[in-house]
Design a protein around this motif. Structure first.
Motif, PDB file in Angstrom:
ATOM      1  N   ASP A   1       0.827  -1.202   0.000  1.00 14.44           N
ATOM      2  CA  ASP A   1       0.000   0.000   0.000  1.00 14.44           C
ATOM      3  C   ASP A   1       0.861   1.251   0.000  1.00 14.44           C
ATOM      4  O   ASP A   1       0.595   2.218  -0.733  1.00 14.44           O
ATOM      5  N   VAL A   2       1.901   1.252   0.832  1.00 14.52           N
ATOM      6  CA  VAL A   2       2.778   2.420   0.908  1.00 14.52           C
ATOM      7  C   VAL A   2       3.515   2.618  -0.412  1.00 14.52           C
ATOM      8  O   VAL A   2       3.700   3.759  -0.872  1.00 14.52           O
ATOM      9  N   GLN A   3       3.919   1.535  -1.051  1.00 16.11           N
ATOM     10  CA  GLN A   3       4.610   1.637  -2.339  1.00 16.11           C
ATOM     11  C   GLN A   3       3.701   2.244  -3.397  1.00 16.11           C
ATOM     12  O   GLN A   3       4.132   3.082  -4.208  1.00 16.11           O
ATOM     13  N   GLN A   4       2.429   1.871  -3.377  1.00 21.23           N
ATOM     14  CA  GLN A   4       1.490   2.420  -4.343  1.00 21.23           C
ATOM     15  C   GLN A   4       1.276   3.910  -4.109  1.00 21.23           C
ATOM     16  O   GLN A   4       1.210   4.702  -5.055  1.00 21.23           O
ATOM     17  N   VAL A   5       1.207   4.302  -2.839  1.00 23.04           N
ATOM     18  CA  VAL A   5       1.071   5.727  -2.522  1.00 23.04           C
ATOM     19  C   VAL A   5       2.306   6.499  -2.982  1.00 23.04           C
ATOM     20  O   VAL A   5       2.203   7.608  -3.531  1.00 23.04           O
TER      21      VAL A   5
ATOM     22  N   LYS B   1       4.317   5.793  -5.443  1.00 22.35           N
ATOM     23  CA  LYS B   1       4.293   5.929  -6.908  1.00 22.35           C
ATOM     24  C   LYS B   1       3.309   7.007  -7.340  1.00 22.35           C
ATOM     25  O   LYS B   1       3.587   7.792  -8.265  1.00 22.35           O
ATOM     26  N   THR B   2       2.177   7.080  -6.670  1.00 22.88           N
ATOM     27  CA  THR B   2       1.183   8.094  -7.019  1.00 22.88           C
ATOM     28  C   THR B   2       1.711   9.495  -6.739  1.00 22.88           C
ATOM     29  O   THR B   2       1.588  10.409  -7.568  1.00 22.88           O
ATOM     30  N   VAL B   3       2.324   9.668  -5.569  1.00 21.77           N
ATOM     31  CA  VAL B   3       2.902  10.969  -5.236  1.00 21.77           C
ATOM     32  C   VAL B   3       4.035  11.317  -6.200  1.00 21.77           C
ATOM     33  O   VAL B   3       4.177  12.472  -6.624  1.00 21.77           O
ATOM     34  N   GLY B   4       4.825  10.333  -6.570  1.00 20.61           N
ATOM     35  CA  GLY B   4       5.921  10.585  -7.489  1.00 20.61           C
ATOM     36  C   GLY B   4       5.448  11.054  -8.849  1.00 20.61           C
ATOM     37  O   GLY B   4       6.030  11.967  -9.444  1.00 20.61           O
ATOM     38  N   ARG B   5       4.370  10.465  -9.354  1.00 19.12           N
ATOM     39  CA  ARG B   5       3.851  10.895 -10.654  1.00 19.12           C
ATOM     40  C   ARG B   5       3.327  12.323 -10.591  1.00 19.12           C
ATOM     41  O   ARG B   5       3.476  13.087 -11.552  1.00 19.12           O
ATOM     42  N   LYS B   6       2.732  12.713  -9.466  1.00 19.66           N
ATOM     43  CA  LYS B   6       2.216  14.069  -9.335  1.00 19.66           C
ATOM     44  C   LYS B   6       3.336  15.103  -9.310  1.00 19.66           C
ATOM     45  O   LYS B   6       3.181  16.223  -9.796  1.00 19.66           O
ATOM     46  N   LEU B   7       4.484  14.727  -8.715  1.00 19.30           N
ATOM     47  CA  LEU B   7       5.593  15.665  -8.549  1.00 19.30           C
ATOM     48  C   LEU B   7       6.718  15.443  -9.552  1.00 19.30           C
ATOM     49  O   LEU B   7       7.803  16.026  -9.392  1.00 19.30           O
TER      50      LEU B   7
END
Length: 724
Positions: free
Chosen positions: A111-115, A117-123
């Motif tokens: 779950d933390v890894q997915q979060v 990746k999501t934050v990384g794509r936004k930034l």
């Protein structure tokens, strides 16, 4: 409680990012040690998230001193803070921006890894694999680290029990040192007992008391007289067996006995005294470089200042330790020839056994290698933990669990080299290979075939030098491997493991040492060395200084390597190997021949003589201290000259103390057993006729000794009683 959990997290982006502080780790201990007051359970999990900006791909053999293309700066406004980060973009090829995140234990690493990746794509950031640590009860399948993939999230159970290999390793280490400590305690009590008896605290008993050492010697001597001279087997006495067992135990295992031998600094007149100081100096230099090299850069503040530190002319000789390991190869070859020739030159080749010499070398090195391999397996059991503990210790322990037997065969530089147990052990593997070749050459020399041995050496060195140069040129390698440049990707796998850790770059060094040992053993060239002493010192010192400082030509950007100039890098690499080892060889020869008495005395001080005895075990074990220190840090280390200097000095001191303890408690008994085994082999190799004459001579000598002892003790009633 949930608000308390989140309070232990770090911030992102980290404060001080523009100055090079790329991490904010939060509070690791506060997170994982958090408990529910009602149930006593651990409700929190600590995770380390890593990010790096999207930048152009890292070019092959890129050095951290090289900036990214100027086109990258045009993407941002000059006054934008991103422009400053773009100027330092080369750092992000090697370091992640890290943050510590304390989350409820119900959240899984996936779950933390997915979060992330999501934050990384936004930034517009790339995320690193998530590593989580917890004391909560977890599913065993989530903590399966045996088949760990680099890109998969990790959950480390801090309450995980040791596996079978760790328990076996712990039992072997604990069993041996338990024997050592028990015998040492026994020896201490024995010394105290004899001291109190000698001072009259106790009255010496009658015949039922244990006899003292002098009476035991007379008693055993009389038994040997009946056994050998009269050929009558004596009656076995309990006190005699106990005394023999006690003396053997004290001799082999007592730290008191072994420490007395360790502190003995007496030198033989024929010994090459300066080697003690050179061995100690090289060991300290390697510990210093490994301390600066094998650490997590994200664990430091203001890492953008590292480049300026590398380019400092005062620091350059320290970090440019590419050739220090050649010091050990040179001294190894020199001592192999020197000791062999002085031992067997008068006896001829008939007394020289290659198999026995190779066995002695194997027994000399293998127990220490096994001990350190077992310690690496037990490394996760130290109880330490931290944001960097997993990266610094897990793979080191895992590779030793898998490949400990490879180390026992000393083939770690040739087989499974990318999963090597104890990285510094590659030198032992290559040295054993050279030692086998050296024994063949020494056999030719002892058989009066010196010219043939020299011709074979020249052909072998020429072949290895050609392969060395060819692999360097076709691989497109840099002129030198600066120790502090982060060794990632092809720098580590191709240059370090496949190229530098192979026998080819060091063949000349060992061969030069071999022939220098033959030269010193026969006292050859003494007059020529003294005649050309000044020129020799000038050339050797100039060469060493040039090799140490010339790396600044490309660390400062003055000289850039390109495919068209690859031949320059290859020539430089080969010439430096020849120049460094030849210069060091001159220093050894000049000191031994009396051309530098002051330097010879400095290199043979009492401290260097003692530390040189433990240099091998210190070399093998110092990475345990380095990994444990950097793995157990919870906060960032300040980048300053004072802090880094104190860390280096502390590593040297602690590694030395730990190595000296292992030398006394472990290496000392192993060396005595090695000599015992080799002495048995020597006795067993005698011909029947030689053995018969040896027994007759032993009987005659023993009869004479017994008769003289009887004459001395005729006035002693106790001695007469024992003789009867």
């Amino acid at each position: 409680m949930k608000h308390q959990v989140w309070s232990y997290s770090g911030s992102f982006p980290p404060g001080g990012l523009l100055d090079g502080q790329l991490s904010d780790l939060g509070l690791f201990r506060g997170c994982v040690d958090l408990k529910q007051p009602e149930t006593g359970s651990h409700p929190a999990t600590y995770c380390v998230l890593g990010f790096r900006p999207i930048i152009p791909s890292r070019k092959r053999f890129h050095l951290i001193f090289e900036r990214e293309p100027e086109e990258l700066l045009r993407l941002f406004k000059p006054e934008d803070y991103l422009t400053h980060m773009a100027r330092m973009a080369q750092y992000f090829h090697y370091v992640y921006m890290k943050t510590g995140l304390c989350i409820p234990s119900e959240c899984s690493p996936v779950d933390v890894q997915q979060v992330a990746k999501t934050v990384g794509r936004k930034l517009a950031l790339m995320s690193a694999p998530v590593k989580c640590f917890t004391r909560a009860k977890v599913n065993s399948t989530e903590t399966d680290l045996e088949n760990l993939e680099d890109r998969e999230p990790v959950l480390v159970d801090l309450n995980q029990r040791p596996n079978t290999k760790q328990l076996v390793s712990l039992a072997l280490i604990g069993g041996f040192f338990s024997i050592v400590f028990a015998v040492t305690l026994w020896h201490c009590l024995e010394i105290m007992w004899r001291s109190m008896r000698s001072r009259g605290f106790f009255t010496i008993g009658d015949d039922n008391d244990e006899p003292n050492e002098d009476l035991e010697k007379n008693h055993n001597l009389n038994n040997h007289r009946h056994e050998i001279v009269l050929n009558i087997k004596p009656e076995e006495h309990t006190t005699s067996r106990l005394g023999t067992f006690k003396r053997s135990a004290f001799h082999y295992f007592s730290m008191i006995t072994n420490s007395q031998e360790f502190w003995d600094i007496s030198l033989r007149s024929s010994e090459i005294r300066c080697l003690h100081g050179l061995r100690t100096f090289s060991m300290v230099w390697i510990i210093c470089v490994h301390t600066l090299q094998y650490n997590e850069w994200a664990g430091f503040t203001r890492i953008f200042e590292n480049v300026a530190s590398f380019q400092n002319p005062l620091v350059q000789p320290l970090i440019n330790a590419n050739y220090v390991v050649d010091n050990f190869f040179l001294m190894s070859g020199l001592l192999a020839a020197y000791t062999t020739w002085r031992t067997h030159s008068t006896k001829g080749s008939s007394e020289f056994s290659m198999a026995k010499s190779l066995l002695g070398r194997y027994l000399r090195l293998t127990p220490q290698v096994l001990l350190i391999s077992l310690m690496y397996i037990c490394l996760p059991l130290l109880g330490s933990s931290g944001p960097f503990w997993f990266d610094m210790t897990h793979y080191a322990s895992k590779y030793c669990e898998k490949n400990w037997w490879v180390n026992l065969l000393h083939i770690q530089a040739f087989y499974r080299d990318e999963e090597m147990c104890n990285l510094v052990g590659w030198w032992i593997s290559v040295d054993m290979f050279y030692y086998l070749i050296g024994l063949m050459l020494l056999w030719l020399i002892l058989n009066k075939r010196v010219q043939l041995a020299f011709s074979c050496t020249c052909l072998y060195v020429a072949y290895c030098t050609f392969i060395h140069a060819w692999r360097h040129y076709t691989g497109g390698f840099e002129p030198n491997n600066l120790a502090l440049v982060p060794q990632v990707q092809e720098v580590w796998t191709e240059f370090v493991i496949k190229f530098f850790w192979s026998p080819y770059p060091h063949a000349f060094v060992f061969s030069l040492g071999l022939w220098l040992g033959y030269m010193l053993a026969n006292n050859l060239g003494r007059d020529q060395v003294k005649r050309w002493s000044r020129w020799g010192w000038f050339l050797s010192l100039t060469t060493l200084l040039t090799i140490n400082m010339s790396s600044r030509l490309w660390t400062t950007g003055t000289l850039t390597m390109s495919p068209e100039k690859q031949y320059i890098a290859t020539i430089y690499n080969v010439v430096c190997v020849f120049g460094w080892s030849s210069s060091l060889g001159w220093i050894i020869v000049a000191c031994h021949y009396g051309c530098a008495p002051t330097l010879d005395r400095l290199l043979s001080t009492n401290l260097s003589v003692m530390l040189s005895k433990a240099s091998f075990i210190i070399y093998l074990s110092h990475m345990l201290i380095v990994r444990s220190f950097f793995g157990s840090q919870y906060n960032l280390l300040e980048v300053s000259i004072m802090n880094i200097s104190l860390i280096i000095v502390g590593m040297i001191v602690i590694s030395t103390i730990f190595g000296v303890f292992l030398c006394i408690a472990f290496e000392g008994p192993c060396l005595k057993f090695q000599r015992l085994i080799l002495s048995k082999i020597k006795t067993g190799n005698k011909s029947p006729r030689t053995a018969a004459f040896h027994d007759v001579e032993l009987k005659q000598n023993l009869e004479t000794k017994v008769q003289s002892e009887e004459d001395k003790n005729t006035q002693s009633p106790t001695s007469v009683t024992l003789l009867k």
